[in-house]
Design an enzyme around this catalytic site. Structure first.
Site, PDB file in Angstrom:
ATOM      1  N   ARG A 227       0.848  -1.183   0.000  1.00  0.00           N
ATOM      2  CA  ARG A 227       0.000   0.000   0.000  1.00  0.00           C
ATOM      3  C   ARG A 227       0.886   1.236   0.000  1.00  0.00           C
ATOM      4  NH1 ARG A 227      -3.113  -2.469  -2.091  1.00  0.00           N
ATOM      5  NH2 ARG A 227      -5.228  -3.060  -1.532  1.00  0.00           N
ATOM      6  N   HIS A 275       0.446   0.767 -10.498  1.00  0.00           N
ATOM      7  CA  HIS A 275      -0.400  -0.190  -9.777  1.00  0.00           C
ATOM      8  C   HIS A 275      -0.849  -1.335 -10.696  1.00  0.00           C
ATOM      9  CE1 HIS A 275      -3.080  -0.384  -5.964  1.00  0.00           C
ATOM     10  NE2 HIS A 275      -2.767  -1.600  -6.386  1.00  0.00           N
TER      11      HIS A 275
END
Length: 311
Positions: A227, A275
């Protein structure tokens, strides 16, 4: 009972494609998208990537939020999500494999000096440089859950020395496993590459602050596919300027998409990917269909999350 698919993303698998797959897995199920929502009061299960601010108010009879992935911080941390609403996540094989491959690819990129050789080619220069010997290389994996354990095993199979770190004790064949906050600096000081695949919890937000970054081996590489908020990005830039770590590879950032004026884009010791490390869901949507049936029948859910722990 109806299931609403609303990923909120335009650059990934479409809501309609997910709904069609789930319809094939659960014939007769009432599966809707924002375009076919109908009465919001019919929705008892919501499948999302990131929960939107208006979902709790918009869906008054919601019972379950199903994350189409692993990290659930935007769901369990939603300020308006009533406490009775349950949360489940996915533990699919395909993205775990993809994330492990992403770590391996960028570690090998450094080990084999690929950037150096590409630059040499652009200048038509023949400059041999010895690659780093894999058995002499120590790789740390932070987070030894489903994805982290898969990453550690892949790296060990290639021949790296692998160390793992987690909040609670773990055991993986061929991997030196440490646990607890006091053990983290000891691991970081030994590792040539550090792979972060931790969830976002109150204990991990900002884990890589100036002090933690300073504990890393000089010249080492930090790779993050967990994250974005694991890393204090201002502290990272300062640490990179001092060479500890020597390079960072980030598939996640604190703000996504990363703003064009963010200094990370232009820092010479940073590599950004948007991502994409765990792109494919594979057969994981079968677990979503199964949780639809289990919610309706009252059976225990697959991969239900503790809202208190955040995973």
């Amino acid at each position: 009972m109806a299931l609403l698919i609303e990923t909120g993303l335009s650059d990934w698998i479409g809501d309609e494609e997910i709904a069609a797959t789930l319809q094939a897995l659960a014939p007769g199920a009432d599966i809707r998208t924002p375009e076919t929502l109908g009465d919001p009061g019919d929705i008892t299960m919501l499948a999302v990537v990131n929960m939107q601010s208006n979902h709790p108010a918009k869906l008054p009879n919601l019972k379950l939020v199903q994350k189409l992935g692993a990290g659930v911080e935007t769901i369990v941390g939603h300020p308006d999500l009533p406490p009775h609403i349950r949360v489940a996540r996915l533990k699919p094989d395909a993205p775990a494999q993809g994330i492990a491959e992403w770590f391996l690819a960028y570690i090998l990129r450094a080990q084999r000096h690929m950037v150096f050789h590409e630059a040499s080619q652009s200048r038509a220069e023949w400059l041999p440089r010895a690659p780093v010997f894999t058995p002499d290389t120590v790789v740390g994996v932070l987070g030894l859950g489903h994805i982290g354990a898969r990453t550690a095993r892949m790296l060990r199979a290639v021949g790296f020395q692998v160390m793992g770190w987690s909040r609670s004790p773990k055991s993986i064949d061929g991997v030196t496993c440490l646990h607890g906050q006091d053990a983290l600096p000891r691991l970081l000081g030994q590792c040539d590459h550090v792979c972060a695949i931790l969830p976002s919890t109150p204990q991990t937000v900002g884990l890589f602050d100036a002090q933690t970054l300073a504990a890393m081996k000089p010249g080492s590489q930090l790779l993050n596919a967990g994250r974005g908020n694991l890393i204090d990005e201002a502290a990272l830039i300062a640490a990179l300027d001092n060479g500890s770590p020597g390079h960072a590879v980030l598939d996640v950032t604190s703000q996504e998409p990363l703003p064009k004026d963010n200094h990370l884009w232009r820092h010479p010791a940073v590599t950004i990917t948007p991502h994409v490390s765990g792109w494919y869901l594979g057969d994981a949507l079968s677990d979503v269909a199964e949780n639809y049936h289990r919610l309706r029948s009252g059976d225990p859910l697959l991969h239900e999350v503790s809202r208190d722990l955040g995973y």
